[in-house]
Write a protein that holds these residues in place. Structure first.
Motif, short mmCIF file in Angstrom:
data_model
loop_
_atom_site.label_atom_id
_atom_site.label_comp_id
_atom_site.label_asym_id
_atom_site.label_seq_id
_atom_site.Cartn_x
_atom_site.Cartn_y
_atom_site.Cartn_z
N VAL A 125 19.27 2.14 -13.93
CA VAL A 125 19.12 0.69 -14.10
C VAL A 125 17.64 0.32 -14.21
N GLN A 126 16.81 0.91 -13.37
CA GLN A 126 15.37 0.62 -13.42
C GLN A 126 14.76 1.09 -14.74
N LEU A 127 15.19 2.24 -15.24
CA LEU A 127 14.71 2.73 -16.53
C LEU A 127 15.13 1.77 -17.65
N CYS A 128 16.34 1.26 -17.55
CA CYS A 128 16.82 0.32 -18.57
C CYS A 128 16.11 -1.02 -18.50
N GLU A 129 15.54 -1.35 -17.37
CA GLU A 129 14.78 -2.59 -17.22
C GLU A 129 13.32 -2.44 -17.65
N ALA A 130 12.87 -1.22 -17.85
CA ALA A 130 11.48 -0.95 -18.21
C ALA A 130 11.23 -1.28 -19.68
N SER A 131 9.98 -1.56 -19.99
CA SER A 131 9.55 -1.77 -21.37
C SER A 131 9.22 -0.40 -21.97
N ILE A 132 9.77 -0.16 -23.12
CA ILE A 132 9.52 1.10 -23.82
C ILE A 132 8.45 0.84 -24.87
N PRO A 133 7.35 1.58 -24.85
CA PRO A 133 6.29 1.36 -25.85
C PRO A 133 6.84 1.43 -27.28
N GLU A 134 6.23 0.68 -28.16
CA GLU A 134 6.69 0.60 -29.55
C GLU A 134 6.67 1.94 -30.27
N ASP A 135 5.78 2.86 -29.86
CA ASP A 135 5.68 4.15 -30.55
C ASP A 135 6.44 5.26 -29.83
N VAL A 136 7.36 4.87 -28.95
CA VAL A 136 8.18 5.83 -28.19
C VAL A 136 9.65 5.53 -28.46
#
Length: 177
Positions: free
Chosen positions: A39-50
């Motif tokens: 859940v915490q990973l899904c709430e994180a912002s993923i960089p645009e180049d990842v």
């Protein structure tokens, strides 16, 4: 890790044809359970180049985690690859730039050993069993909250290849000895 288990990871598998166009590929592989930090990973912002990939069985996990993954896959750089095993799993892990293990609780952490044997860098919370073999020289530490995960993913996005390669080399050395 036994010699038999290490043998599986020897040699390169067919490169995995990941969906997505970004330069860095990060994989979460495992059970979809609250203790795994999903859940915490899904709430994180993923960089645009990842590009972020979830690998695991949609059945048998916790429904709240599966729902969070489905929602996160609406992002343009997040994908669900399904449940993979054997050569497909090897291909994904060897083709990824990093495996992320953001666990709140990790009794042993076989995925960490597999990632090291696959020659893939690890981003982890270093909790419980995984802390018995994962060091700061091998893995990149993260707390298990969306803010910390967002920051470490950005940090990873900006790492140079030499630093990644050094960590991978140390991980391979550790798992082979």
């Amino acid at each position: 890790m036994s010699l038999k288990d290490l043998k599986f990871w020897e040699g390169k598998a067919q490169p995995y044809d990941f969906p997505g166009k970004n330069k860095r590929k990060i994989v979460y592989i495992g059970r979809f359970a609250l203790m795994k930090g999903i859940v915490q990973l899904c709430e994180a912002s993923i960089p645009e180049d990842v590009d972020l990939y979830f690998v695991g069985d949609s059945r048998g996990g916790e429904e709240i985690c599966w729902q969070a993954i489905q929602k996160k896959c609406n992002d343009s750089n997040v994908y669900y690859l399904g449940f993979l095993r054997d050569q497909e799993k090897k291909s994904v892990m060897q083709s990824a730039d990093a495996v992320i293990i953001p666990s709140i609780h990790e009794p042993f952490g076989i995925v960490g050993l597999e990632a090291m044997a696959a020659g893939t860098m690890i981003i982890s919370s270093f909790v419980d069993g995984i802390s018995e073999y994962l060091t700061d020289e091998i893995g990149v530490y993260t707390d298990v909250n969306a803010d910390s995960l967002s920051k470490v993913l950005e940090q990873f996005s900006n790492m140079n290849q030499q630093e990644i390669d050094e960590r991978v080399s140390k991980g391979l050395n550790k798992v082979q000895n």
